[in-house]
Design a protein around this motif. Structure first.
Motif, PDB file in Angstrom:
ATOM      1  N   SER A  82      95.600  47.708  94.763  1.00  0.00           N
ATOM      2  CA  SER A  82      95.728  46.994  93.487  1.00  0.00           C
ATOM      3  C   SER A  82      97.103  47.300  92.900  1.00  0.00           C
ATOM      4  O   SER A  82      97.810  48.195  93.382  1.00  0.00           O
ATOM      5  CB  SER A  82      94.639  47.434  92.513  1.00  0.00           C
ATOM      6  OG  SER A  82      94.887  48.752  92.082  1.00  0.00           O
ATOM      7  N   ASN A  83      97.464  46.568  91.856  1.00  0.00           N
ATOM      8  CA  ASN A  83      98.758  46.809  91.217  1.00  0.00           C
ATOM      9  C   ASN A  83      98.853  48.222  90.646  1.00  0.00           C
ATOM     10  O   ASN A  83      99.935  48.785  90.565  1.00  0.00           O
ATOM     11  CB  ASN A  83      99.006  45.780  90.116  1.00  0.00           C
ATOM     12  CG  ASN A  83      99.278  44.402  90.685  1.00  0.00           C
ATOM     13  OD1 ASN A  83      99.383  44.217  91.893  1.00  0.00           O
ATOM     14  ND2 ASN A  83      99.371  43.423  89.812  1.00  0.00           N
ATOM     15  N   GLU A 101     102.031  41.339  92.123  1.00  0.00           N
ATOM     16  CA  GLU A 101     101.130  40.764  93.129  1.00  0.00           C
ATOM     17  C   GLU A 101     101.921  40.232  94.325  1.00  0.00           C
ATOM     18  O   GLU A 101     101.511  40.396  95.476  1.00  0.00           O
ATOM     19  CB  GLU A 101     100.288  39.659  92.493  1.00  0.00           C
ATOM     20  CG  GLU A 101      99.314  40.209  91.469  1.00  0.00           C
ATOM     21  CD  GLU A 101      98.689  39.142  90.596  1.00  0.00           C
ATOM     22  OE1 GLU A 101      98.915  37.936  90.838  1.00  0.00           O
ATOM     23  OE2 GLU A 101      97.957  39.521  89.663  1.00  0.00           O
ATOM     24  N   ARG A 154     103.046  43.222  96.387  1.00  0.00           N
ATOM     25  CA  ARG A 154     101.960  43.748  97.230  1.00  0.00           C
ATOM     26  C   ARG A 154     101.720  42.856  98.430  1.00  0.00           C
ATOM     27  O   ARG A 154     101.528  43.339  99.544  1.00  0.00           O
ATOM     28  CB  ARG A 154     100.665  43.882  96.428  1.00  0.00           C
ATOM     29  CG  ARG A 154     100.626  45.089  95.537  1.00  0.00           C
ATOM     30  CD  ARG A 154      99.248  45.391  94.969  1.00  0.00           C
ATOM     31  NE  ARG A 154      98.616  44.268  94.306  1.00  0.00           N
ATOM     32  CZ  ARG A 154      97.490  43.668  94.737  1.00  0.00           C
ATOM     33  NH1 ARG A 154      96.876  44.084  95.787  1.00  0.00           N
ATOM     34  NH2 ARG A 154      96.981  42.657  94.054  1.00  0.00           N
TER      35      ARG A 154
END
Length: 59
Positions: free
Chosen positions: A14-15, A32, A35
């Motif tokens: 996750s962030n 996002e 990632r």
């Protein structure tokens, strides 16, 4: 780069898992994208490692 415990483990689930410098300087949407790009690059490197030094292109 984070150390992976298992070959299929994604280091940034996750962030909130991103390095603080990334979280502090990029807006949510850009985190996002970061990632997704990191995961794609990691997967490519793991695939290349599995087949040796020969780069395999998949369509």
């Amino acid at each position: 780069m984070p150390t992976l415990r298992a070959e299929n483990e994604v280091p940034y689930f996750s962030n909130a898992d991103l390095p603080e410098s990334v979280r502090d300087h990029l807006p949510q949407h850009a985190q996002e994208i970061y990632r997704a790009a990191f995961k794609a690059t990691l997967n490519k490197q793991l695939n290349l490692r599995r087949v040796g030094d020969v780069e395999v292109f998949r369509s």
